[in-house]
Design a protein around this motif. Structure first.
Motif, PDB file in Angstrom:
ATOM      1  N   PHE A   1       0.849  -1.190   0.000  1.00  0.00           N
ATOM      2  CA  PHE A   1       0.000   0.000   0.000  1.00  0.00           C
ATOM      3  C   PHE A   1       0.877   1.229   0.000  1.00  0.00           C
ATOM      4  CE2 PHE A   1      -2.908  -3.010   2.205  1.00  0.00           C
ATOM      5  CZ  PHE A   1      -3.928  -2.973   1.277  1.00  0.00           C
TER       6      PHE A   1
ATOM      7  N   VAL B   1       0.873   4.821   1.405  1.00  0.00           N
ATOM      8  CA  VAL B   1       0.132   5.690   2.323  1.00  0.00           C
ATOM      9  C   VAL B   1       0.842   7.035   2.432  1.00  0.00           C
ATOM     10  CG1 VAL B   1      -0.972   3.893   3.674  1.00  0.00           C
ATOM     11  CG2 VAL B   1       1.325   4.589   4.255  1.00  0.00           C
TER      12      VAL B   1
ATOM     13  N   VAL C   1       4.014   0.537   2.182  1.00  0.00           N
ATOM     14  CA  VAL C   1       3.854  -0.374   3.314  1.00  0.00           C
ATOM     15  C   VAL C   1       3.707  -1.785   2.749  1.00  0.00           C
ATOM     16  CG1 VAL C   1       2.393  -1.018   5.259  1.00  0.00           C
ATOM     17  CG2 VAL C   1       2.685   1.391   4.672  1.00  0.00           C
TER      18      VAL C   1
ATOM     19  N   ALA D   1       2.303  -4.738   3.160  1.00  0.00           N
ATOM     20  CA  ALA D   1       1.290  -5.329   4.037  1.00  0.00           C
ATOM     21  C   ALA D   1       1.365  -6.856   3.996  1.00  0.00           C
ATOM     22  CB  ALA D   1      -0.086  -4.848   3.638  1.00  0.00           C
TER      23      ALA D   1
ATOM     24  N   PRO E   1       0.219  -9.748  15.396  1.00  0.00           N
ATOM     25  CA  PRO E   1      -0.187  -8.522  16.079  1.00  0.00           C
ATOM     26  C   PRO E   1      -0.964  -7.591  15.140  1.00  0.00           C
ATOM     27  CG  PRO E   1       2.163  -8.468  15.580  1.00  0.00           C
ATOM     28  CD  PRO E   1       1.669  -9.822  15.186  1.00  0.00           C
ATOM     29  N   ASN E   2      -1.491  -6.513  15.666  1.00  0.00           N
ATOM     30  CA  ASN E   2      -2.196  -5.547  14.829  1.00  0.00           C
ATOM     31  C   ASN E   2      -1.274  -4.998  13.752  1.00  0.00           C
ATOM     32  OD1 ASN E   2      -4.656  -5.616  16.133  1.00  0.00           O
ATOM     33  ND2 ASN E   2      -4.019  -4.118  17.658  1.00  0.00           N
ATOM     34  N   GLY E   3      -1.810  -4.871  12.554  1.00  0.00           N
ATOM     35  CA  GLY E   3      -1.036  -4.269  11.475  1.00  0.00           C
ATOM     36  C   GLY E   3      -0.031  -5.213  10.854  1.00  0.00           C
ATOM     37  N   SER E   4      -0.120  -6.509  11.157  1.00  0.00           N
ATOM     38  CA  SER E   4       0.874  -7.444  10.623  1.00  0.00           C
ATOM     39  C   SER E   4       0.495  -7.935   9.217  1.00  0.00           C
ATOM     40  CB  SER E   4       1.029  -8.631  11.570  1.00  0.00           C
ATOM     41  OG  SER E   4      -0.220  -9.229  11.805  1.00  0.00           O
ATOM     42  N   GLY E   5      -0.717  -7.624   8.765  1.00  0.00           N
ATOM     43  CA  GLY E   5      -1.098  -8.004   7.400  1.00  0.00           C
ATOM     44  C   GLY E   5      -2.161  -9.082   7.308  1.00  0.00           C
ATOM     45  N   LYS E   6      -2.776  -9.425   8.438  1.00  0.00           N
ATOM     46  CA  LYS E   6      -3.770 -10.502   8.437  1.00  0.00           C
ATOM     47  C   LYS E   6      -4.971 -10.152   7.556  1.00  0.00           C
ATOM     48  CE  LYS E   6      -4.410 -10.285  12.914  1.00  0.00           C
ATOM     49  NZ  LYS E   6      -3.536  -9.171  13.263  1.00  0.00           N
ATOM     50  N   SER E   7      -5.543  -8.988   7.785  1.00  0.00           N
ATOM     51  CA  SER E   7      -6.740  -8.619   7.023  1.00  0.00           C
ATOM     52  C   SER E   7      -6.430  -8.438   5.554  1.00  0.00           C
ATOM     53  CB  SER E   7      -7.345  -7.330   7.571  1.00  0.00           C
ATOM     54  OG  SER E   7      -7.726  -7.503   8.897  1.00  0.00           O
ATOM     55  N   THR E   8      -5.260  -7.905   5.270  1.00  0.00           N
ATOM     56  CA  THR E   8      -4.886  -7.721   3.863  1.00  0.00           C
ATOM     57  C   THR E   8      -4.829  -9.072   3.159  1.00  0.00           C
ATOM     58  OG1 THR E   8      -3.639  -5.761   4.471  1.00  0.00           O
ATOM     59  CG2 THR E   8      -3.156  -6.731   2.324  1.00  0.00           C
TER      60      THR E   8
ATOM     61  N   GLY F   1      -6.696  -0.358  -2.446  1.00  0.00           N
ATOM     62  CA  GLY F   1      -7.213  -0.569  -1.097  1.00  0.00           C
ATOM     63  C   GLY F   1      -8.164   0.521  -0.646  1.00  0.00           C
TER      64      GLY F   1
ATOM     65  N   LYS G   1     -12.087  -0.464   1.513  1.00  0.00           N
ATOM     66  CA  LYS G   1     -12.200  -0.369   2.954  1.00  0.00           C
ATOM     67  C   LYS G   1     -10.822  -0.620   3.522  1.00  0.00           C
ATOM     68  CE  LYS G   1     -15.374  -1.687   6.605  1.00  0.00           C
ATOM     69  NZ  LYS G   1     -14.726  -2.414   7.666  1.00  0.00           N
ATOM     70  N   ARG G   2     -10.530   0.017   4.600  1.00  0.00           N
ATOM     71  CA  ARG G   2      -9.192  -0.117   5.129  1.00  0.00           C
ATOM     72  C   ARG G   2      -9.181  -0.770   6.507  1.00  0.00           C
ATOM     73  NH1 ARG G   2      -4.323   4.218   5.573  1.00  0.00           N
ATOM     74  NH2 ARG G   2      -3.064   2.853   6.850  1.00  0.00           N
TER      75      ARG G   2
HETATM   76  N1  LIG Z   1      -6.538  -0.242   2.416  1.00  0.00           N
HETATM   77  C1  LIG Z   1      -5.357   0.095   2.929  1.00  0.00           C
HETATM   78  N2  LIG Z   1      -4.732   1.220   2.518  1.00  0.00           N
HETATM   79  C2  LIG Z   1      -3.519   1.545   3.015  1.00  0.00           C
HETATM   80  N3  LIG Z   1      -2.864   0.836   3.932  1.00  0.00           N
HETATM   81  C3  LIG Z   1      -3.427  -0.285   4.390  1.00  0.00           C
HETATM   82  C4  LIG Z   1      -4.708  -0.713   3.917  1.00  0.00           C
HETATM   83  N4  LIG Z   1      -5.035  -1.861   4.550  1.00  0.00           N
HETATM   84  C5  LIG Z   1      -4.014  -2.140   5.376  1.00  0.00           C
HETATM   85  N5  LIG Z   1      -3.063  -1.202   5.291  1.00  0.00           N
HETATM   86  C6  LIG Z   1      -1.789  -1.211   6.027  1.00  0.00           C
HETATM   87  O1  LIG Z   1      -1.186  -2.467   5.845  1.00  0.00           O
HETATM   88  C7  LIG Z   1      -0.669  -2.993   7.063  1.00  0.00           C
HETATM   89  C8  LIG Z   1      -1.366  -4.295   7.413  1.00  0.00           C
HETATM   90  O2  LIG Z   1      -2.691  -4.035   7.783  1.00  0.00           O
HETATM   91  P1  LIG Z   1      -3.770  -5.155   8.063  1.00  0.00           P
HETATM   92  O3  LIG Z   1      -3.692  -6.168   6.995  1.00  0.00           O
HETATM   93  O4  LIG Z   1      -5.074  -4.490   8.273  1.00  0.00           O
HETATM   94  O5  LIG Z   1      -3.228  -5.773   9.434  1.00  0.00           O
HETATM   95  P2  LIG Z   1      -3.972  -6.654  10.541  1.00  0.00           P
HETATM   96  O6  LIG Z   1      -5.264  -7.129  10.001  1.00  0.00           O
HETATM   97  O7  LIG Z   1      -3.013  -7.760  10.821  1.00  0.00           O
HETATM   98  O8  LIG Z   1      -4.158  -5.771  11.725  1.00  0.00           O
HETATM   99  C9  LIG Z   1      -0.873  -1.900   8.091  1.00  0.00           C
HETATM  100  O9  LIG Z   1       0.308  -1.141   8.168  1.00  0.00           O
HETATM  101  C10 LIG Z   1      -2.002  -1.081   7.529  1.00  0.00           C
HETATM  102  O10 LIG Z   1      -1.914   0.252   7.945  1.00  0.00           O
END
Ligand SMILES: Nc1ncnc2c1ncn2[C@@H]1O[C@H](COP(=O)(O)OP(=O)(O)O)[C@@H](O)[C@H]1O
Ligand SMILES: [Mg+2]
Lengths: 280, 268
Positions: free
Chosen positions: A14, A16, A40, A42, A61-68, B262, B265-266
């Motif tokens: 990403f 940012v 970033v 992700a 942990p938070n921000g490790s890339g799970k949701s991505t 992305g 939704k973020r």
């Molecule tokens: N749509 C997006 N746009 C920009 N940055 C993103 C987006 N989604 C996630 N990120 C960044 O990518 C990294 C991983 O995020 P995320 O996958 O949400 O982590 P987790 O789910 O493990 O908390 C973070 O640094 C987050 O800020």
């Protein structure tokens, strides 16, 4: 046997906007006019396989890339590199086929909060092309097992507890009979009882339908309890991938018992206070 | 044929969902409805002279108000559909369903048209019950055809506007409102475009609503026949035929762009 999910060097970056908090007013104004972007990583070139019927945990942990990672699999984000296949279908080129096979529960229940559970389920059923009679009978079975009283089902969802909402979200996902179910922190923010109930439900449904599940969490007990294998993710990379027992023995020295929590801290280099451990 | 039937039934997901939401917030719906009725009546009263004459002027204004009422609701509902799902937090859920985007958007447009039509009919009854309008010589069928053809253009522009929030969450929705305001200003909804400053008149030429209003007034006030308003009908049809596929293409590109960057939704 064919994999339920194949991930091959999947990568997502990403860009940012970089925040400028210091500097003169002029330089901040300048930064606002011409924003600088920083990359970033992700999801940083992940490769793994998930077998049909497996519950695959992603712990991080938070921000490790799970949701991505979950979004890449669920066709909501396009990977920059690499390839992801769900039961052999490519998530980019065969998006439509993949969508028929999957469903996802996100950390926020993603409902129309003003509508009732039944109205939300009806919307979902229509989107997935289920016919009315089938989904209604199935929904009533699922919802009864979840212990939801029927009058609650006709109240706006915003009046239900978060645990309740999350259970309905899981029920909604199972209603479409996904072969691959993506659960993104389904129990985060739930009280211990609701957490248990959601976990039970996932286990039961997997038993019943043989659903393959990819589950992200930062709850160690949950990962230990539900998952056949666990990948520990940090900064978009897997730092370990093994069965819960395997992970524990990796970290354990001379046969001492360790918890998954200790494994996690050892592997991600984080201590409980969040400080990074020194290399030795 | 079977395929189309099935897709249409899926589209209905959106129609049902949105009408359920209306039911849920019925109080607000009634309030907005009352406001629209009152607004239309006040505009219509402008046309009336103290001696009771001016029915023509009233009809002129009422046609403008009703058409604009319908088309702006149509535009609005289509344009805001994505922003709204984003706000509710359901956008990812809806977009990852195994449903063609076209089917989704047809659902959005069907709902918008149904909702706009219901509102317009209610306002129409209110107006008719208060004003003594003479529609005896009006060409109602031609008026209806004008409305249908204009709907195409408005759906097309609405689809493009709906795509904006996919690229920029907040600014996209703001741009849609500005666009709507601009169309209202230059299209001669309550006045003849000839009263506008020259530069605005130039803009009025590119607004499909200009042709809608001109043709509809001809049909309702001057009993124009189809051949009288043929040129306007052709223009409306042509813009619709161009704008709808263009709107769909823009929407698809915007969705791909959102999936790449992305923007869908973020959080979470
Ligand atoms: N749509 C997006 N746009 C920009 N940055 C993103 C987006 N989604 C996630 N990120 C960044 O990518 C990294 C991983 O995020 P995320 O996958 O949400 O982590 P987790 O789910 O493990 O908390 C973070 O640094 C987050 O800020
Ligand atoms: Mg997350």
């Amino acid at each position: 046997m064919r994999s339920a999910l194949e991930c091959c060097d999947a990568r997502k970056v990403f860009y940012v906007k970089r925040e400028r908090k210091n500097g003169t007013a002029l330089s901040r104004l300048f930064a606002m006019a011409i924003p600088k972007y920083e990359a970033v990583e992700a999801v940083d070139r992940l490769t793994f396989d998930v077998a049909p019927g497996e519950i695959f945990g992603i712990l991080g942990p938070n921000g490790s890339g799970k949701s991505t990672l979950i979004r890449l699999i669920s066709t909501l984000l396009l990977p920059d590199e690499g390839c992801i296949k769900v039961f052999g279908y490519d998530v980019v080129k065969e998006r439509f086929q993949v969508r028929k096979l999957i469903n996802r529960v996100s950390v926020d229940a993603a409902f129309f909060k003003g509508l009732s559970a039944m109205e939300n389920l009806s919307y979902a059923a229509r989107l997935y092309g289920l016919d009315r009679r089938t989904w209604q009978t199935e929904a009533s079975v699922i919802l009864e097992r979840l212990g939801l009283e029927s009058d609650k089902l006709y109240e706006p969802l915003e009046d239900l507890s978060r645990g309740m909402q999350q259970k309905i979200a899981v029920a909604r996902a199972f209603l479409t009979h996904p072969l691959l179910l993506l659960l993104d922190e389904p129990t985060t923010g739930l009280d211990p009882v609701s957490k248990r109930e959601v976990q039970e439900f996932v286990l039961e449904e997997r038993e019943r339908h043989g659903t393959t599940v990819v589950l992200t969490t930062h709850d160690m007990q949950e990962a230990d309890r539900l998952c056949d294998r666990i990948a520990v993710i940090d900064h978009g990379k897997f730092v370990a991938l093994d069965t819960p027992e395997g992970l524990k023995s990796q970290v354990s020295t001379n046969g001492n018992y360790v918890t998954l929590e200790e494994v996690f801290f050892a592997l991600t280099g984080k201590t409980l206070k969040g400080h990074t451990k020194s290399a030795n | 044929m079977l395929e189309i039937n099935r897709e249409l039934r899926r589209s209905y997901a959106l129609v049902e969902r949105n009408f359920n939401l209306i039911k849920r917030y019925l109080g607000w719906e009634v309030v907005f409805m009352i406001y629209t009725v009152v607004n239309t009546l006040t505009i219509a009263f402008i046309g009336l002279s103290p001696d009771g004459s001016g029915q023509d002027k009233v009809l002129y204004l009422v046609v403008g108000a009703l058409l604009w009422g319908f088309l702006s609701v149509l535009f609005h509902e289509v344009a805001e559909s994505v922003q709204w799902e984003r706000w509710e937090g359901t956008i990812e859920y809806s977009f990852m369903a195994p449903m063609r985007r076209l089917t989704y958007l047809v659902g959005v447009c069907l709902y918008a048209a149904a909702y706009g039509a219901i509102r317009t009919v209610i306002v129409m009854f209110a107006v008719v019950s208060i004003f003594d309008l003479d529609l005896g010589s009006a060409n109602l069928l031609a008026g209806l055809v004008v409305l249908l053809l204009s709907s195409l253009s408005f759906i097309g522009v609405g689809l493009m506007a709906a795509a904006l929030p996919l690229m920029s969450a907040e600014k996209g929705s703001q741009a849609a409102h500005i666009l709507e305001a601009a169309i209202l200003l230059v299209s001669g909804v309550y006045y003849d475009v000839s009263v506008l400053p020259a530069w605005m008149q130039k803009l009025s030429v590119i607004s499909p609503a200009t042709y809608t209003l001109r043709a509809a007034r001809a049909a309702f006030l001057d009993a124009a026949s189809f051949s009288d308003i043929r040129n306007d009908l052709v223009i409306l049809l042509a813009t619709g035929v161009v704008l709808i596929p263009l709107g769909l293409a823009v929407f698809n590109q915007a969705e791909l762009c959102a999936m790449r960057t992305g923007k869908l939704k973020r959080s979470g």
